[in-house]
Scaffold this motif. Structure first.
Motif, short mmCIF file in Angstrom:
data_model
loop_
_atom_site.label_atom_id
_atom_site.label_comp_id
_atom_site.label_asym_id
_atom_site.label_seq_id
_atom_site.Cartn_x
_atom_site.Cartn_y
_atom_site.Cartn_z
N ASP A 193 0.84 -1.19 -0.09
CA ASP A 193 -0.12 -0.06 0.00
C ASP A 193 0.75 1.29 -0.01
O ASP A 193 1.90 1.16 0.29
N PHE A 194 0.21 2.30 -0.11
CA PHE A 194 1.04 3.82 -0.32
C PHE A 194 0.12 4.94 0.25
O PHE A 194 -1.17 4.79 0.00
N TRP A 195 0.71 5.91 0.93
CA TRP A 195 0.04 6.87 1.37
C TRP A 195 -0.08 7.90 0.14
O TRP A 195 0.63 8.20 -0.74
N VAL A 196 -1.34 8.49 0.22
CA VAL A 196 -1.69 9.63 -0.59
C VAL A 196 -2.03 10.74 0.17
O VAL A 196 -2.98 10.75 0.89
N PHE A 197 -1.45 11.91 0.09
CA PHE A 197 -1.99 13.31 0.75
C PHE A 197 -2.68 13.89 -0.25
O PHE A 197 -2.28 14.53 -1.19
N THR A 198 -4.26 14.15 0.02
CA THR A 198 -5.31 14.71 -0.65
C THR A 198 -5.28 16.34 -0.49
O THR A 198 -5.74 17.00 -1.46
N LYS A 199 -4.97 16.52 0.45
CA LYS A 199 -5.35 18.05 0.93
C LYS A 199 -4.59 18.62 2.13
O LYS A 199 -4.19 17.80 2.96
N THR A 200 -4.07 19.91 2.06
CA THR A 200 -3.50 20.54 3.04
C THR A 200 -3.75 22.00 3.41
O THR A 200 -4.29 22.61 2.28
N LYS A 201 -4.03 22.43 4.37
CA LYS A 201 -4.30 23.80 4.86
C LYS A 201 -3.49 24.42 5.98
O LYS A 201 -3.14 23.60 6.84
N VAL A 202 -3.23 25.40 5.54
CA VAL A 202 -2.00 26.09 6.49
C VAL A 202 -2.26 27.59 6.78
O VAL A 202 -2.83 28.20 5.89
N HIS A 203 -2.15 27.92 8.15
CA HIS A 203 -2.67 29.28 8.30
C HIS A 203 -1.19 29.75 8.96
O HIS A 203 -0.80 29.38 9.90
N PHE A 204 -0.85 30.83 8.21
CA PHE A 204 0.55 31.55 8.86
C PHE A 204 0.16 32.84 9.95
O PHE A 204 -0.54 33.40 9.48
N LEU A 205 1.08 32.60 10.94
CA LEU A 205 0.97 33.96 11.83
C LEU A 205 1.97 34.52 11.63
O LEU A 205 2.06 36.00 11.67
N ARG A 206 3.22 33.93 11.51
CA ARG A 206 4.42 34.67 11.05
C ARG A 206 5.36 33.70 10.56
O ARG A 206 5.45 32.46 10.85
N ARG A 207 5.92 34.08 9.57
CA ARG A 207 7.06 32.91 8.96
C ARG A 207 8.41 33.32 9.48
O ARG A 207 8.92 34.46 9.35
N PRO A 208 8.98 32.19 9.88
CA PRO A 208 10.20 32.42 10.74
C PRO A 208 11.40 32.80 9.90
O PRO A 208 11.31 32.66 8.60
N LEU A 253 3.99 29.88 15.12
CA LEU A 253 4.34 30.53 13.86
C LEU A 253 3.23 30.02 12.83
O LEU A 253 2.75 31.03 12.08
N LEU A 254 2.72 28.90 12.69
CA LEU A 254 1.93 28.38 11.81
C LEU A 254 1.23 27.03 12.34
O LEU A 254 1.77 26.47 13.15
N VAL A 255 0.26 26.96 11.77
CA VAL A 255 -0.72 25.54 11.98
C VAL A 255 -1.10 25.07 10.57
O VAL A 255 -1.24 25.64 9.60
N ALA A 256 -1.37 23.56 10.56
CA ALA A 256 -1.48 23.01 9.45
C ALA A 256 -2.37 21.65 9.58
O ALA A 256 -2.24 21.20 10.84
N ASN A 257 -3.12 21.46 8.75
CA ASN A 257 -3.74 20.25 8.75
C ASN A 257 -3.86 19.50 7.49
O ASN A 257 -3.77 20.12 6.42
N GLN A 258 -3.32 18.37 7.35
CA GLN A 258 -3.27 17.47 6.28
C GLN A 258 -4.24 16.35 6.24
O GLN A 258 -4.45 15.52 7.12
N GLU A 259 -4.92 16.06 5.07
CA GLU A 259 -5.69 15.02 5.05
C GLU A 259 -5.04 13.91 4.10
O GLU A 259 -4.55 14.31 2.89
N ALA A 260 -5.21 12.48 4.37
CA ALA A 260 -4.39 11.69 3.87
C ALA A 260 -5.23 10.18 3.78
O ALA A 260 -6.02 10.10 4.45
N CYS A 261 -5.02 9.44 2.70
CA CYS A 261 -5.76 8.21 2.73
C CYS A 261 -4.56 7.10 2.33
O CYS A 261 -3.55 7.39 1.77
N VAL A 262 -4.79 5.88 2.17
CA VAL A 262 -4.18 4.79 1.76
C VAL A 262 -4.66 4.29 0.75
O VAL A 262 -5.83 3.89 0.76
N LEU A 263 -3.67 3.82 -0.46
CA LEU A 263 -4.27 3.26 -1.43
C LEU A 263 -3.44 1.78 -1.88
O LEU A 263 -2.22 1.80 -1.33
N SER A 264 -4.04 0.97 -2.42
CA SER A 264 -3.42 -0.47 -2.89
C SER A 264 -2.33 -0.15 -4.16
O SER A 264 -2.92 0.75 -4.97
N LEU A 265 -1.21 -0.48 -4.01
CA LEU A 265 -0.39 -0.42 -5.03
C LEU A 265 -0.79 -1.20 -6.33
O LEU A 265 -0.52 -0.84 -7.46
N GLU A 266 -1.58 -2.27 -5.70
CA GLU A 266 -2.00 -3.30 -7.08
C GLU A 266 -3.10 -2.46 -7.82
O GLU A 266 -3.10 -2.49 -9.13
#
Length: 249
Positions: free
Chosen positions: A59-74, A108-121
């Motif tokens: 199997d393998f991971w797939v990252f489908t969505k990412t959301k980031v809120h920046f308060l300050r970039r270091p 400095l920032l917060v992030a949320n990532q959505e992921a799922c797992v798919l079959s390689l086959e």
């Protein structure tokens, strides 16, 4: 120094020259790269990273969505602390939070990532409840704003530029790397604009795969109602392979 406790992977990092942009601060795309890096280390600590899933379950991971809120970039050479942890197990997908703190513990920032797992086959979704992945006792989320629905009716009038995918854009999956999509999307803004505006939020959706030598077309639309909000849409032929929303002040 790294630690792993209560499903939380914590690492100290220095913002190196490889992670800055022309503002001499950690770049927007590079920030997502750091978040993605820390998530990979977190999954390794939990015994469920991509290497383990490929070798043991095909199997393998797939990252489908990412959301980031920046308060300050270091700034360049600033020492930061990155904390990453899963916040749920929804059966076919999971959400993972990351927060990055400065030396005083200020966010400095917060992030949320959505992921799922798919079959390689057969590329079918796999149940996380049937894999070695946390199922309970998740830490409290630090960022769980809902993901948006983006417009899809882009026209040729909104076309900005095109890019042939080269070997330098390809990752270990033999597809375009996620961070390369973000770099490409940010190119709808010129450097003067990025120097004079502060990006506060970035949300990206990875909607398809693209490969070396394919031609990507990049579209831009500024929101007609909300000032400081721009949508970017990337197509390969007639397929949408990436879409995002950038908010700035």
């Amino acid at each position: 120094m790294t630690t792993f406790e209560n499903l939380t992977f914590t690492s100290g990092r220095e913002v190196s020259s490889a992670f800055i942009d022309s503002s001499v601060r950690m770049g927007v795309a590079q920030s997502v790269l750091l978040v993605q890096d820390n998530l990979t280390e977190c999954f390794n600590a939990m015994g469920c990273d991509g290497v383990i899933y490929r070798e043991k379950f095909n199997d393998f991971w797939v990252f489908t969505k990412t959301k980031v809120h920046f308060l300050r970039r270091p700034d360049w050479r600033e020492i930061v602390t990155a904390k990453t942890f899963p916040i749920d197990n929804a059966g076919l997908r999971t959400h993972v939070n990351t927060e990055i703190l400065d030396g005083n513990g200020c966010r400095l920032l917060v992030a949320n990532q959505e992921a799922c797992v798919l079959s390689l086959e057969n590329h079918r979704p796999q149940k996380l409840t049937e894999l070695p992945y946390p199922k309970e006792n998740f830490p409290a989320p630090v960022f769980n704003e809902p993901f948006e629905r983006f417009p899809s009716d882009f026209t040729e009038d909104e076309f900005v530029f095109e890019q042939i995918i080269r070997s330098c854009h390809i990752d270990m999956s033999r597809h375009m790397n996620n961070i390369e999509y973000i770099r490409l999307a940010l190119c709808v803004f010129d450097d003067d604009f990025l120097q004079s505006h502060e990006i506060t939020d970035l949300e990206v959706h990875y909607t398809g795969e693209s490969r070396e030598r394919q031609l990507l077309k990049v579209f831009r639309r500024d929101d007609a109602v909300t000032q400081g909000k721009t949508y970017v849409h990337i197509k390969e032929s007639d397929r949408c392979v990436f879409e995002c929303c950038v908010r700035y002040a």
